[in-house]
Motif scaffolding. Sequence first.
Motif, short mmCIF file in Angstrom:
data_model
loop_
_atom_site.label_atom_id
_atom_site.label_comp_id
_atom_site.label_asym_id
_atom_site.label_seq_id
_atom_site.Cartn_x
_atom_site.Cartn_y
_atom_site.Cartn_z
N CYS A 1 0.85 -1.18 0.00
CA CYS A 1 0.00 0.00 0.00
C CYS A 1 0.89 1.24 0.00
O CYS A 1 1.64 1.48 0.96
CB CYS A 1 -0.92 0.01 1.21
SG CYS A 1 -2.02 1.45 1.23
N ASP B 1 0.26 4.26 0.38
CA ASP B 1 -0.12 5.35 1.27
C ASP B 1 0.39 5.15 2.69
O ASP B 1 0.20 6.02 3.55
CB ASP B 1 -1.65 5.50 1.31
CG ASP B 1 -2.21 5.89 -0.05
OD1 ASP B 1 -1.61 6.76 -0.69
OD2 ASP B 1 -3.23 5.31 -0.46
N HIS B 2 1.03 4.02 2.95
CA HIS B 2 1.51 3.73 4.29
C HIS B 2 3.04 3.84 4.31
O HIS B 2 3.71 3.38 3.38
CB HIS B 2 1.03 2.36 4.75
CG HIS B 2 -0.46 2.30 4.87
ND1 HIS B 2 -1.18 1.13 4.79
CD2 HIS B 2 -1.38 3.28 5.04
CE1 HIS B 2 -2.48 1.40 4.91
NE2 HIS B 2 -2.61 2.70 5.07
N ASP C 1 -8.92 2.30 -2.56
CA ASP C 1 -9.34 2.30 -3.96
C ASP C 1 -9.31 0.87 -4.50
O ASP C 1 -8.29 0.40 -5.00
CB ASP C 1 -8.42 3.21 -4.77
CG ASP C 1 -8.93 3.48 -6.18
OD1 ASP C 1 -9.71 2.65 -6.70
OD2 ASP C 1 -8.55 4.52 -6.76
N GLY D 1 -4.42 5.48 8.75
CA GLY D 1 -4.48 6.85 8.26
C GLY D 1 -5.40 7.71 9.11
O GLY D 1 -5.87 7.30 10.17
N PRO E 1 -3.10 2.15 -4.09
CA PRO E 1 -3.58 3.21 -3.19
C PRO E 1 -4.58 2.67 -2.17
O PRO E 1 -5.41 1.81 -2.48
CB PRO E 1 -4.25 4.20 -4.14
CG PRO E 1 -4.72 3.36 -5.27
CD PRO E 1 -3.74 2.24 -5.43
N TYR E 2 -4.50 3.19 -0.96
CA TYR E 2 -5.43 2.77 0.08
C TYR E 2 -6.85 3.24 -0.24
O TYR E 2 -7.05 4.37 -0.69
CB TYR E 2 -5.01 3.35 1.43
CG TYR E 2 -5.81 2.81 2.60
CD1 TYR E 2 -5.51 1.58 3.15
CD2 TYR E 2 -6.86 3.53 3.16
CE1 TYR E 2 -6.22 1.06 4.22
CE2 TYR E 2 -7.59 3.04 4.22
CZ TYR E 2 -7.27 1.80 4.74
OH TYR E 2 -8.00 1.30 5.79
N SER F 1 2.87 -0.87 -6.11
CA SER F 1 2.06 -0.28 -5.04
C SER F 1 0.62 -0.04 -5.49
O SER F 1 0.34 0.12 -6.68
CB SER F 1 2.68 1.04 -4.57
OG SER F 1 2.62 2.01 -5.57
#
Length: 442
Positions: A146, A148-149, A183, A208, A180-181, A178
């Motif tokens: 992910c 976003d992490h 989605d 998040g 996206p968180y 990767s």
Amino acid sequence: MNTEEFTLPRSRAANEQLHAMIPGGAHTYAKGDDQYPEDLAPVISHGRGAHVWDVDGNRYIEYGSGLRSVSLGHAHPRVTEAVRRELDRGSNFVRPSLLEVEAAERFLATVPTAEMVKFAKNGSDVTTAAVRLARAVTGRPRVAICGDHPFFSVDDWFIGTTPMSAGIPAATTELTVSFPYGDLAATEELLTRYRDEVACLILEPAAGPTEPPPGYLTGLRELADRHGCVLVFDEMITGFRWSEAGAQGLYGVVPDLSTFGKALGNGCAVSALAGRRELMERGGLRDSRDRVFLLSTTHGAETHSLAAAMAVQSTYTEEGITARLHALGERLAAGVRDAAAGMGVGEHLVVRGRASNLVFATLDENGRPSQQYRTLFLRRLLAGGVLAPSFVVSSALDESDIEHTVDVVAQACAVYRKALDAADPTPWMAGRPVKPVFRRLA
């Protein structure tokens, strides 16, 4: 305390000694003095409960203790006693100890969505073991992280994707992709593009500023099943802070594998890889297929660390620690937001995240993230006796700690307002800005 007179001469000297012998001056980049205002990086003497003392004799209320690992407070009596008891009985043997049975039973009772567990020392040990196991059982080379992490492992499969990729072959990095968180469509597109190549999806199930979108984790579970890849939850942060059984216990979505650490040992070195028996046994002695070198660590079964983990789990379940963390975080978040709003910086000092895992953002006059304003803010917190790279609470905090923190935040926000009015925080920084951990050049 007068901010302009706040100095840390002994800490400054100790930092010089640290840099002379230890690359980076610390054993974790997130603890580096570059993360703090210039010449104001305290070197810690000791800690108790929610407080730490530096070598200059200053006492601080500490947040994010032990990089979020010390959730019960320093030197917690139940944990300390459990550790002390085992130290007198030996810490490491040539064969497993009975304590390993007890620790595994306790963990699997706490995290009932897992069927087997193997202990190690660091989070990176177990996330990398999960990746290796996923590759072995699927026969696929790629890892989907992910994006976003911020952090999954010190090992090449992840660090190669960061700006600090020196020394890592491009061929290794190219195998990590990767998604996206939040989605599902984008994740499905990724899995379709790399059809039959992705061994696993690895993510923090919720870390998040917002809760997982409705149906998101369930959707990921379905995508992993449909595309034949392993679903891995990194519960380093969410473990215990979201619920005793982690985010998977709170949201009711069961991963194939999950990794725990940080709060598990209250500062003691212990981590865990947990998951489905069918997968975990590939690293054991009861499977007829090619063996996986899953985890084999000299110190993974260190008795005092496992005893600490058991004491932590007992304390959480018996004393309602997760609920207390949320209550303390809610009180702190409300106080900080009120203080910021009262000083006219409510849109610039922003508190985010689950109440048990609060972070803050410092935004400039145009609403953009700013390391300069973060520097200004941290200077004022330190001078007021608050050591807070984040606002992640421990259960050792009390109401007076929260009240004092909010008072100091209000004073810092008054200075923040002055800097915003001047559209230049430089006069209040008193040195270079704090720096992001992941950057190409020192």
